[in-house]
Design an enzyme around this catalytic site. Structure first.
Site, PDB file in Angstrom:
ATOM      1  N   PRO A  56       0.939  -1.137  -0.177  1.00  0.00           N
ATOM      2  CA  PRO A  56       0.012  -0.235   0.084  1.00  0.00           C
ATOM      3  C   PRO A  56       0.790   1.297   0.117  1.00  0.00           C
ATOM      4  O   PRO A  56       1.504   1.547   0.839  1.00  0.00           O
ATOM      5  CB  PRO A  56      -0.786  -0.211   1.215  1.00  0.00           C
ATOM      6  CG  PRO A  56      -0.895  -1.304   1.518  1.00  0.00           C
ATOM      7  CD  PRO A  56       0.251  -2.037   1.002  1.00  0.00           C
ATOM      8  N   GLU A  57       0.872   2.067  -1.090  1.00  0.00           N
ATOM      9  CA  GLU A  57       1.434   3.272  -1.199  1.00  0.00           C
ATOM     10  C   GLU A  57       0.204   4.341  -1.002  1.00  0.00           C
ATOM     11  O   GLU A  57      -1.087   3.857  -0.941  1.00  0.00           O
ATOM     12  CB  GLU A  57       2.155   3.416  -2.366  1.00  0.00           C
ATOM     13  CG  GLU A  57       3.371   2.464  -2.462  1.00  0.00           C
ATOM     14  CD  GLU A  57       4.252   2.444  -3.577  1.00  0.00           C
ATOM     15  OE1 GLU A  57       4.426   3.487  -4.136  1.00  0.00           O
ATOM     16  OE2 GLU A  57       4.784   1.395  -4.178  1.00  0.00           O
ATOM     17  N   ARG A  98       2.647 -10.385   7.586  1.00  0.00           N
ATOM     18  CA  ARG A  98       4.150 -10.141   7.831  1.00  0.00           C
ATOM     19  C   ARG A  98       4.598  -9.195   9.098  1.00  0.00           C
ATOM     20  O   ARG A  98       5.560  -9.257   9.508  1.00  0.00           O
ATOM     21  CB  ARG A  98       4.926  -9.444   6.768  1.00  0.00           C
ATOM     22  CG  ARG A  98       5.344 -10.665   5.825  1.00  0.00           C
ATOM     23  CD  ARG A  98       5.949 -10.322   4.620  1.00  0.00           C
ATOM     24  NE  ARG A  98       5.276 -10.696   3.443  1.00  0.00           N
ATOM     25  CZ  ARG A  98       5.721 -10.088   2.149  1.00  0.00           C
ATOM     26  NH1 ARG A  98       6.688  -9.701   1.981  1.00  0.00           N
ATOM     27  NH2 ARG A  98       4.531 -10.568   1.183  1.00  0.00           N
TER      28      ARG A  98
END
Length: 294
Positions: A2-3, A134
């Site tokens: 996600p940017e 993660r």
DNA sequence: AGATCTACCTGGTTGC
DNA sequence: TGCAACCAGGTAGATC
């Protein structure tokens, strides 16, 4: 991961489902997901339980949930002892999704999965899940004190879709670092990650390893336009879905189909048909065209 | 100041 | 098939 465009898409998806909802309970299933001074599950739950959500927004790659101001009729749900920082007025919650963080609204029938780190129970029976395979992502309370005790927040640079072209050019004046490293640096400008840095530089015809102070104002002005174009086009396509990105509805974006360089190492340049080169810049895999980018 | 390296973490892919 | 090696990525922190 996600940017800016992906976080913007998620915020837009969550907004109608979260606005005016009150958080009834919180379950922190992985304490390591909490960041900042309010770091125990108990303190975090105390800080946000009973608060009503005013809006869902974004700052850089951070997704923000902003609370309604607390009124005298709505005292904190519990009066358990809080740390000094936690006692500070909590104004909202910030989520950093890093690479694999996701936010979903689920009905009460959906059970948390093995990657569900935090669950917020809402007053309409739905729940907000923060999933993160993660564990790089984090959740943190926002307060007035964040301005001075949260360095990352305090140092965030300007928003790329809001900055004027002249201010954008100024960001790089006298900077000897490589242009891609500076675009990725959230202290210089926010919201740009590896994908949009490579795509913007390709469109601007600028080598990722070019020194910023070697670029003419005209080329930096062009870069400003291409950064904005890439981000706006991606937002219009609901972001890029590579690997596990999904929006708040679990849907994939489509901008990955528009990539001209990212993930296309060795494939033909869309402009000159020569194979795209790969290198490492700022420690990141970088794809560019040696012929079209100078 | 800036570059480089490591740590963080784990699912997916590749190679043997 | 099984398993090891490696990769992806944003940020912090240490070191040169």
């Amino acid at each position: 991961m996600p940017e800016l465009p992906e976080v913007e898409t998620i915020a837009c998806g969550l907004r109608p489902q979260l606005q005016q909802r009150t958080i009834r309970a919180v379950a922190v299933r992985n304490p390591g997901t909490l960041d900042g001074p309010v770091s125990s599950p108990e303190a975090f739950a105390t800080a946000v339980t009973g608060r009503r959500i005013a809006d869902v927004g974004r700052r850089g790659k951070l997704l923000l949930i902003r609370f309604e101001p607390q009124t005298a009729h709505e005292p904190p749900a519990r009066s358990a002892p809080l740390g000094a920082a936690a006692a500070d007025h909590v104004t909202g919650i910030a989520f950093h999704l890093k690479m694999t963080g996701r936010l979903f609204i689920h009905g009460p029938e959906v059970q948390p999965g093995s990657h569900t780190r935090v669950v917020f129970d809402l007053d309409d029976g739905n729940r907000l899940f923060f999933d993160d395979a993660r564990k790089f992502g984090y959740v943190r309370v926002l307060s007035a004190a964040s301005q001075h005790d949260w360095k990352f927040w305090q140092n965030l640079g300007p928003e790329p879709l809001e900055i004027a072209v002249s201010d954008f050019v100024e960001l790089f004046r006298g900077k000897r670092g490589r242009i891609k490293a500076l675009l990725l640096d959230q202290k210089v400008i926010v919201g740009i990650g590896n994908i949009y840095a490579d795509e913007s530089l390709f469109r601007a015809g600028i080598r990722p390893d070019a020194r910023a102070d070697a670029l003419s104002p005209a080329r930096l002005r062009a870069l400003h336009g291409h950064v904005q174009d890439v981000l706006r086009e991606s937002i219009a396509e609901c972001g890029s879905s590579i690997r596990d990105y999904r929006d708040a509805h679990g849907d994939a974006g489509a901008f990955q189909n528009r990539f001209r360089v990212y993930g296309r190492s060795g494939q033909p340049c869309v402009t000159c048909a020569r194979p795209l080169a790969t290198s490492r810049v700022a420690g990141r895999t970088t794809v560019f065209c040696e012929h079209c980018q100078k």
